[in-house]
Structures are given as C-alpha cells and as structure tokens.
Design a protein around this motif. Structure first.
Motif, short mmCIF file in Angstrom:
data_model
loop_
_atom_site.label_atom_id
_atom_site.label_comp_id
_atom_site.label_asym_id
_atom_site.label_seq_id
_atom_site.Cartn_x
_atom_site.Cartn_y
_atom_site.Cartn_z
N THR A 124 44.23 39.78 28.69
CA THR A 124 44.73 41.15 28.59
C THR A 124 43.52 42.07 28.46
N ILE B 46 42.25 46.23 28.30
CA ILE B 46 42.52 47.66 28.14
C ILE B 46 41.36 48.40 28.79
N GLU C 122 50.56 48.77 32.41
CA GLU C 122 50.89 50.12 31.91
C GLU C 122 49.75 51.08 32.21
N VAL D 241 44.60 55.52 29.56
CA VAL D 241 44.45 54.14 29.09
C VAL D 241 45.36 53.26 29.93
N CYS D 242 44.78 52.20 30.48
CA CYS D 242 45.53 51.26 31.31
C CYS D 242 45.51 49.88 30.66
N LYS D 243 46.61 49.18 30.81
CA LYS D 243 46.70 47.81 30.29
C LYS D 243 46.91 46.88 31.48
N TRP D 244 46.08 45.87 31.56
CA TRP D 244 46.10 44.92 32.66
C TRP D 244 46.23 43.49 32.15
N GLU D 245 46.79 42.63 32.98
CA GLU D 245 46.71 41.20 32.78
C GLU D 245 45.89 40.70 33.97
N GLU E 202 38.36 43.30 26.92
CA GLU E 202 39.32 42.22 26.81
C GLU E 202 39.83 42.24 25.38
N LYS F 28 46.24 40.55 21.00
CA LYS F 28 47.21 41.21 20.11
C LYS F 28 46.99 40.73 18.67
#
Length: 86
Positions: free
Chosen positions: A3, A5, A42, A53-57, A81, A84
């Motif tokens: 994950t 950010i 997101e 802000v972008c969230k990637w997998e 990276e 959680k």
C-alpha cells in the motif's frame, strides 16, 4: 502487494497541469488500463490547499514511481509505502 500513499503538492499556477495529470490517471484506472501491478484505490483533493493524496496498491513503490515519471509531473511528489496501524 504494498500500500502506497502519494502526496502531490503544487503551486497555484500548476493546477491545470495537475488536474490534467489526475484526469489521465483516473481515466486509465476506470478503463482498467493502468500497468499491471498498479491499482489506484483513492484520490483525495484537499480543500483550500494545493494538495492531493492518492492511495495505491502496487507490486512495488519503484514501479509506481517509474510509471509516474513517464507522465513528467513538474510538482512535488512524495510517495511512501505504508501499513495500517489502526
């Protein structure tokens, strides 16, 4: 998979370029045409601030940064990276 950010910060005069960049990425994600190993989860645009802000997998942080660099962003990008905690 990791994950990641990504924080984008830009100057007001760069906003049009940033929004074009974001539209390109969103279109690729919606049409499932992002490179294999990259999944956009997101995007959040900050209110009253020149920031997103972008969230990637992703399969790797380096892969994401390599692909992003081909789009030639001209603003500050910080990619981290994350895991959680709560």
């Amino acid at each position: 998979m990791a994950t990641v950010i990504v924080v984008h910060q830009w100057k007001p005069e760069q906003k049009d370029k940033v929004m074009k960049f974001a539209s390109t990425i969103i279109d690729l994600a919606k049409s499932k045409k992002l490179p294999q190993g990259l999944n956009l989860l997101e995007i959040h645009l900050a209110k009253n601030a020149d920031m997103a802000v972008c969230k990637w997998e992703v399969d790797s942080l380096n892969h994401l940064l390599e692909v992003a660099s081909t789009l030639k962003p001209e603003w500050q990008i910080t990619a981290l990276e994350v895991e959680k905690a709560y």
